[in-house]
Design a protein around this motif. Structure first.
Motif, short mmCIF file in Angstrom:
data_model
loop_
_atom_site.label_atom_id
_atom_site.label_comp_id
_atom_site.label_asym_id
_atom_site.label_seq_id
_atom_site.Cartn_x
_atom_site.Cartn_y
_atom_site.Cartn_z
N LEU A 198 0.82 -1.21 0.00
CA LEU A 198 0.00 0.00 0.00
C LEU A 198 0.86 1.26 0.00
CD1 LEU A 198 -2.83 -1.00 2.50
CD2 LEU A 198 -3.00 -0.80 0.02
N GLU A 199 1.91 1.26 0.83
CA GLU A 199 2.77 2.44 0.91
C GLU A 199 3.51 2.67 -0.40
OE1 GLU A 199 6.65 4.05 3.37
OE2 GLU A 199 6.07 1.95 3.49
N SER A 200 4.13 1.64 -0.94
CA SER A 200 4.90 1.82 -2.18
C SER A 200 3.99 2.15 -3.35
CB SER A 200 5.73 0.58 -2.47
OG SER A 200 4.90 -0.52 -2.76
N GLY A 201 2.78 1.62 -3.35
CA GLY A 201 1.85 1.93 -4.43
C GLY A 201 1.42 3.38 -4.42
N PHE A 202 1.14 3.91 -3.24
CA PHE A 202 0.75 5.32 -3.15
C PHE A 202 1.91 6.24 -3.49
CE2 PHE A 202 -2.88 4.09 -0.28
CZ PHE A 202 -3.86 4.55 -1.14
N LEU A 203 3.11 5.90 -3.01
CA LEU A 203 4.26 6.78 -3.25
C LEU A 203 4.68 6.77 -4.72
CD1 LEU A 203 6.43 6.11 -0.08
CD2 LEU A 203 4.96 8.07 -0.57
N LYS A 204 4.58 5.63 -5.37
CA LYS A 204 4.97 5.54 -6.78
C LYS A 204 3.79 5.81 -7.72
CE LYS A 204 8.53 2.12 -5.85
NZ LYS A 204 8.95 0.73 -6.04
N ARG A 205 2.65 6.12 -7.16
CA ARG A 205 1.42 6.37 -7.93
C ARG A 205 1.04 5.18 -8.81
NH1 ARG A 205 2.90 11.34 -6.57
NH2 ARG A 205 1.60 13.15 -6.69
N ASP A 206 1.33 3.99 -8.32
CA ASP A 206 0.93 2.75 -9.00
C ASP A 206 -0.23 2.17 -8.21
OD1 ASP A 206 0.78 0.56 -10.62
OD2 ASP A 206 2.55 -0.44 -9.78
N LEU A 207 -1.45 2.42 -8.66
CA LEU A 207 -2.62 2.09 -7.87
C LEU A 207 -3.16 0.68 -8.10
CD1 LEU A 207 -4.50 5.49 -7.99
CD2 LEU A 207 -2.93 4.62 -6.27
N VAL A 208 -2.65 -0.05 -9.07
CA VAL A 208 -3.13 -1.42 -9.30
C VAL A 208 -2.80 -2.33 -8.11
CG1 VAL A 208 -2.92 -3.45 -10.78
CG2 VAL A 208 -3.10 -1.18 -11.80
N PRO A 209 -1.56 -2.36 -7.59
CA PRO A 209 -1.30 -3.19 -6.41
C PRO A 209 -2.09 -2.73 -5.18
CG PRO A 209 0.77 -2.52 -7.41
CD PRO A 209 -0.32 -1.77 -8.09
N VAL A 210 -2.30 -1.43 -5.08
CA VAL A 210 -3.09 -0.90 -3.96
C VAL A 210 -4.52 -1.42 -4.04
CG1 VAL A 210 -4.01 1.20 -2.92
CG2 VAL A 210 -1.65 1.15 -3.72
N GLY A 211 -5.09 -1.38 -5.23
CA GLY A 211 -6.45 -1.90 -5.43
C GLY A 211 -6.55 -3.38 -5.12
N ARG A 212 -5.54 -4.13 -5.52
CA ARG A 212 -5.54 -5.57 -5.23
C ARG A 212 -5.50 -5.84 -3.74
NH1 ARG A 212 -1.59 -8.20 -9.80
NH2 ARG A 212 -3.13 -8.10 -11.46
N GLN A 213 -4.62 -5.13 -3.02
CA GLN A 213 -4.51 -5.35 -1.58
C GLN A 213 -5.78 -4.94 -0.85
OE1 GLN A 213 -2.12 -6.99 0.08
NE2 GLN A 213 -1.22 -7.39 -1.91
N ILE A 214 -6.39 -3.86 -1.27
CA ILE A 214 -7.65 -3.44 -0.65
C ILE A 214 -8.74 -4.47 -0.94
CG2 ILE A 214 -9.48 -1.69 -0.78
CD1 ILE A 214 -7.23 0.39 -1.05
N THR A 215 -8.74 -5.05 -2.14
CA THR A 215 -9.71 -6.09 -2.47
C THR A 215 -9.46 -7.34 -1.63
OG1 THR A 215 -9.80 -5.21 -4.72
CG2 THR A 215 -10.74 -7.41 -4.35
N TYR A 216 -8.20 -7.73 -1.44
CA TYR A 216 -7.89 -8.87 -0.56
C TYR A 216 -8.39 -8.61 0.86
CZ TYR A 216 -4.70 -10.82 -4.10
OH TYR A 216 -4.16 -11.36 -5.24
N LEU A 217 -8.15 -7.40 1.37
CA LEU A 217 -8.62 -7.05 2.71
C LEU A 217 -10.15 -7.13 2.80
CD1 LEU A 217 -6.38 -3.96 3.54
CD2 LEU A 217 -6.50 -6.07 4.85
N ALA A 218 -10.83 -6.62 1.79
CA ALA A 218 -12.30 -6.62 1.80
C ALA A 218 -12.85 -8.04 1.75
CB ALA A 218 -12.83 -5.80 0.63
N VAL A 219 -12.26 -8.88 0.91
CA VAL A 219 -12.75 -10.26 0.78
C VAL A 219 -12.48 -11.04 2.06
CG1 VAL A 219 -12.34 -12.42 -0.45
CG2 VAL A 219 -12.68 -10.32 -1.72
N ALA A 220 -11.32 -10.84 2.69
CA ALA A 220 -11.03 -11.51 3.96
C ALA A 220 -12.00 -11.03 5.04
CB ALA A 220 -9.59 -11.25 4.38
N PHE A 221 -12.31 -9.75 5.04
CA PHE A 221 -13.26 -9.21 6.00
C PHE A 221 -14.65 -9.82 5.80
CE2 PHE A 221 -16.48 -6.00 7.05
CZ PHE A 221 -16.23 -5.86 8.40
N ILE A 222 -15.08 -9.94 4.56
CA ILE A 222 -16.39 -10.52 4.28
C ILE A 222 -16.43 -11.99 4.71
CG2 ILE A 222 -17.96 -11.21 2.40
CD1 ILE A 222 -17.06 -8.59 0.98
N GLY A 223 -15.35 -12.72 4.49
CA GLY A 223 -15.29 -14.11 4.93
C GLY A 223 -15.38 -14.22 6.45
#
Length: 115
Positions: free
Chosen positions: A70-95
Protein backbone atom coordinates in the motif's frame (compact mmCIF):
# COMPACT_ATOMS: atom_id res chain seq x y z
CA UNK A 1 0.35 -13.65 -2.26
CA UNK A 2 2.11 -15.87 -4.72
CA UNK A 3 2.10 -14.80 -8.34
CA UNK A 4 1.54 -18.32 -9.69
CA UNK A 5 -2.11 -18.21 -8.58
CA UNK A 6 -4.54 -15.92 -10.37
CA UNK A 7 -6.09 -12.91 -8.68
CA UNK A 8 -9.54 -14.53 -8.64
CA UNK A 9 -8.19 -17.75 -7.14
CA UNK A 10 -6.44 -15.74 -4.42
CA UNK A 11 -9.70 -13.96 -3.63
CA UNK A 12 -11.55 -17.25 -3.29
CA UNK A 13 -8.81 -18.79 -1.16
CA UNK A 14 -8.66 -15.72 1.12
CA UNK A 15 -12.44 -15.76 1.56
CA UNK A 16 -12.62 -19.43 2.56
CA UNK A 17 -9.51 -19.36 4.74
CA UNK A 18 -10.78 -16.41 6.78
CA UNK A 19 -14.26 -17.88 7.06
CA UNK A 20 -12.87 -21.30 7.94
CA UNK A 21 -10.65 -19.93 10.68
CA UNK A 22 -13.60 -18.23 12.37
CA UNK A 23 -15.89 -21.25 11.94
CA UNK A 24 -13.30 -23.84 12.94
CA UNK A 25 -11.98 -21.91 15.91
CA UNK A 26 -15.47 -21.20 17.20
CA UNK A 27 -16.73 -24.76 16.75
CA UNK A 28 -13.69 -26.31 18.37
CA UNK A 29 -13.83 -23.74 21.17
CA UNK A 30 -17.46 -24.75 21.73
CA UNK A 31 -16.34 -28.36 21.96
CA UNK A 32 -13.77 -27.35 24.55
CA UNK A 33 -16.47 -25.49 26.48
CA UNK A 34 -18.54 -28.68 26.55
CA UNK A 35 -15.66 -30.54 28.15
CA UNK A 36 -15.53 -28.02 31.02
CA UNK A 37 -19.33 -27.73 31.44
CA UNK A 38 -19.46 -24.16 30.16
CA UNK A 39 -22.32 -23.00 27.91
CA UNK A 40 -20.91 -23.81 24.47
CA UNK A 41 -23.14 -21.52 22.40
CA UNK A 42 -22.16 -18.36 24.28
CA UNK A 43 -18.50 -19.36 24.08
CA UNK A 44 -18.83 -19.96 20.34
CA UNK A 45 -20.42 -16.56 19.73
CA UNK A 46 -17.76 -14.79 21.81
CA UNK A 47 -14.96 -16.67 20.04
CA UNK A 48 -16.37 -15.90 16.59
CA UNK A 49 -16.19 -12.18 17.36
CA UNK A 50 -12.72 -12.43 18.91
CA UNK A 51 -11.26 -14.50 16.08
CA UNK A 52 -12.28 -12.20 13.22
CA UNK A 53 -9.26 -9.89 13.39
CA UNK A 54 -6.83 -12.77 13.81
CA UNK A 55 -8.37 -14.62 10.88
CA UNK A 56 -7.90 -11.57 8.67
CA UNK A 57 -4.27 -11.15 9.70
CA UNK A 58 -3.51 -14.84 9.21
CA UNK A 59 -5.32 -14.94 5.87
CA UNK A 60 -3.29 -12.07 4.49
CA UNK A 61 -0.03 -13.55 5.76
CA UNK A 62 0.68 -10.74 8.19
CA UNK A 63 0.03 -7.07 7.76
CA UNK A 64 3.54 -5.86 6.96
CA UNK A 65 3.53 -7.07 3.34
CA UNK A 66 0.12 -5.51 2.81
CA UNK A 67 1.21 -2.22 4.36
CA UNK A 68 4.42 -2.25 2.31
CA UNK A 69 2.49 -2.72 -0.95
CA UNK A 70 0.00 0.00 0.00
CA UNK A 71 2.77 2.44 0.91
CA UNK A 72 4.90 1.82 -2.18
CA UNK A 73 1.85 1.93 -4.43
CA UNK A 74 0.75 5.32 -3.15
CA UNK A 75 4.26 6.78 -3.25
CA UNK A 76 4.97 5.54 -6.78
CA UNK A 77 1.42 6.37 -7.93
CA UNK A 78 0.93 2.75 -9.00
CA UNK A 79 -2.62 2.09 -7.87
CA UNK A 80 -3.13 -1.42 -9.30
CA UNK A 81 -1.30 -3.19 -6.41
CA UNK A 82 -3.09 -0.90 -3.96
CA UNK A 83 -6.45 -1.90 -5.43
CA UNK A 84 -5.54 -5.57 -5.23
CA UNK A 85 -4.51 -5.35 -1.58
CA UNK A 86 -7.65 -3.44 -0.65
CA UNK A 87 -9.71 -6.09 -2.47
CA UNK A 88 -7.89 -8.87 -0.56
CA UNK A 89 -8.62 -7.05 2.71
CA UNK A 90 -12.30 -6.62 1.80
CA UNK A 91 -12.75 -10.26 0.78
CA UNK A 92 -11.03 -11.51 3.96
CA UNK A 93 -13.26 -9.21 6.00
CA UNK A 94 -16.39 -10.52 4.28
CA UNK A 95 -15.29 -14.11 4.93
CA UNK A 96 -14.74 -13.35 8.63
CA UNK A 97 -18.08 -11.61 8.91
CA UNK A 98 -19.91 -14.47 7.20
CA UNK A 99 -18.25 -17.00 9.50
CA UNK A 100 -19.27 -15.02 12.59
CA UNK A 101 -22.78 -14.60 11.19
CA UNK A 102 -23.10 -18.35 10.66
CA UNK A 103 -21.98 -19.00 14.25
CA UNK A 104 -24.49 -16.47 15.59
CA UNK A 105 -27.19 -18.07 13.45
CA UNK A 106 -26.24 -21.51 14.76
CA UNK A 107 -26.35 -20.28 18.36
CA UNK A 108 -29.67 -18.43 18.10
CA UNK A 109 -33.20 -19.79 18.43
CA UNK A 110 -34.83 -17.15 16.27
CA UNK A 111 -34.07 -15.63 12.89
CA UNK A 112 -30.86 -13.63 12.81
CA UNK A 113 -30.81 -9.96 11.99
CA UNK A 114 -28.82 -9.17 8.84
CA UNK A 115 -27.93 -5.69 10.05
Amino acid sequence: MTSSISFTANLLIDFFVSMGMVLGGSLLGGLGALLFHTPPLSVMVRLSEDLKIWAMVATLGGTMDTLKVLESGFLKRDLVPVGRQITYLAVAFIGCQLGALLIRWLASDSEISWL
